[in-house]
Write a protein that holds these residues in place. Structure first.
Motif, PDB file in Angstrom:
ATOM      1  N   UNK A 145       5.894  -1.561  -6.616  1.00  0.00           N
ATOM      2  CA  UNK A 145       6.439  -2.289  -7.754  1.00  0.00           C
ATOM      3  C   UNK A 145       7.411  -3.383  -7.286  1.00  0.00           C
ATOM      4  N   UNK A 146       8.268  -3.042  -6.316  1.00  0.00           N
ATOM      5  CA  UNK A 146       9.203  -4.025  -5.799  1.00  0.00           C
ATOM      6  C   UNK A 146       8.478  -5.170  -5.100  1.00  0.00           C
ATOM      7  N   UNK A 147       7.425  -4.815  -4.383  1.00  0.00           N
ATOM      8  CA  UNK A 147       6.644  -5.845  -3.688  1.00  0.00           C
ATOM      9  C   UNK A 147       5.996  -6.799  -4.679  1.00  0.00           C
TER      10      UNK A 147
ATOM     11  N   UNK B  30       0.808  -1.212   0.000  1.00  0.00           N
ATOM     12  CA  UNK B  30       0.000   0.000   0.000  1.00  0.00           C
ATOM     13  C   UNK B  30       0.846   1.270   0.000  1.00  0.00           C
ATOM     14  N   UNK B  31       2.163   1.125  -0.115  1.00  0.00           N
ATOM     15  CA  UNK B  31       3.056   2.283  -0.217  1.00  0.00           C
ATOM     16  C   UNK B  31       3.504   2.416  -1.660  1.00  0.00           C
ATOM     17  N   UNK B  32       3.263   3.600  -2.228  1.00  0.00           N
ATOM     18  CA  UNK B  32       3.526   3.801  -3.649  1.00  0.00           C
ATOM     19  C   UNK B  32       4.981   3.537  -4.011  1.00  0.00           C
ATOM     20  N   UNK B  33       5.906   3.906  -3.121  1.00  0.00           N
ATOM     21  CA  UNK B  33       7.322   3.790  -3.460  1.00  0.00           C
ATOM     22  C   UNK B  33       7.848   2.354  -3.370  1.00  0.00           C
ATOM     23  N   UNK B  34       7.077   1.444  -2.788  1.00  0.00           N
ATOM     24  CA  UNK B  34       7.533   0.050  -2.666  1.00  0.00           C
ATOM     25  C   UNK B  34       6.618  -0.932  -3.396  1.00  0.00           C
TER      26      UNK B  34
END
Length: 339
Positions: free
Chosen positions: A84-86, A78-82
């Protein structure tokens, strides 16, 4: 299904789904060892949270550990900065999980997250998913585990955490639960050091034992000729260990160790005195003389079973130093390990 399993020629491929927590992972090990005893050529893989993967890998019956990070992924998604990596890590986990097709998939946890993993795992032709049919006392249970299962196995509600997994596996695969309890971690070191580890850290404040009690028990251990070791798993526990070491001259605060290193260090100790925690359950699995301290009566569900050198001490609001000390002496007498 069970008769077909016993008659088959190819090695049985089994997937264990038991993700967390530390104590629960330890409690699942005898069930894994039981499967190997019933099917010596079985290939048993285990899906587990990454932090507990080194411990699961130490279990003698485990062929492959498949680590996951569901706890972290759930927050990071639910965090935009993570995000894609998730997603990338999640896809890599699914690919790892689905490398093998399994004859038997066993959800030993009974939660939505474990049901999801069991559902994602790939079944071999004729394979089946097994899970708990009902909640047992003191344990979590969520309905999706039953929806996903091909076979939901009923378990008596009042049952020890270790036995719950053993009974589920035995009923699913069609064998009797062995009389011998084996965690698969091997025995403690043959030549153990005169060290007693005091496991004071726990995830819940209401499970803690007072500092004054630890001081008294540590003083008695020193008088008996033992050194005292103080393990810790986080910063709060480290600070408490430092305070205890200041109270107990000569006590050693272990450095922050990995779970694998902690297991190695504990295996070399004469024994362990600790509160109800994952590290205390590792002491049980290592077959060490051990006293487990309970502030309320949940020992029937998670405490040491049937070994005189491993005992639970229960009282409310908390067991006395004398009660714990008397049990420790009884453990040593049974073990024959007093210096």
């Amino acid at each position: 299904m069970s008769l077909a399993l016993h008659d088959r020629q190819a090695p049985l491929k089994v997937l264990i789904v038991k993700l967390s927590s530390l104590g629960d992972v330890v409690h699942a090990m005898p069930a894994v060892m039981d499967i190997q005893a019933a099917f010596p050529n079985a290939q048993i893989d285990w899906v587990v949270e990454r932090g507990f993967a080194p411990l699961a890998a130490r279990c003698a019956a485990v062929h492959r550990v498949i680590p996951c990070d569901l706890r972290r992924w759930r927050k990071a998604f639910f965090k935009a900065d993570t995000r894609a990596q998730t997603r990338a890590e999640w896809q890599a986990f699914k690919a790892d999980l689905q490398q093998e097709a399994y004859d038997v998939i066993l959800d030993l946890q009974g939660l939505t997250k474990s049901a999801l993993v069991a559902w994602l795992a790939r079944k071999a032709k004729g394979g089946q998913r097994y899970a708990l049919a009902n909640r047992t006392e003191g344990s979590g249970y969520e309905r999706p585990t039953r929806w996903v299962a091909d076979v939901a196995v009923p378990i008596t509600p009042h049952i020890h955490a270790v036995e719950r997994g053993r009974v589920l596996c035995a009923k699913a695969l069609g064998y009797d639960v062995p009389a011998h309890l084996n965690y698969g971690l091997g025995q403690a070191a043959a030549q153990r050091k005169p060290i007693v580890a005091l496991v004071h850290g726990t995830s819940r404040a209401d499970k803690e034992w007072p500092l004054s009690h630890w001081f008294d028990i540590g003083t008695r251990l020193k008088q008996q000729g033992f050194d005292v070791a103080l393990p810790h798993g986080n910063e709060a526990e480290r600070l408490r260990s430092v305070v205890m070491a200041e109270m107990l001259p000569g006590a050693v605060v272990w450095p922050r160790l990995s779970l694998d290193q902690l297991t190695n260090e504990m295996a070399q100790c004469t024994g362990v005195i600790g509160v109800d925690s994952g590290l205390s359950h590792i002491a049980v699995a290592l077959d060490l003389p051990h006293v487990q301290i309970y502030n309320f009566d949940t020992a029937w569900r998670t405490g040491p079973e049937g070994l005189m050198r491993q005992r639970s001490v229960i009282d409310c609001p908390t067991p006395s130093v004398d009660a714990v000390w008397d049990s420790w002496q009884a453990c040593l007498h049974t073990e024959g390990s007093a210096p």
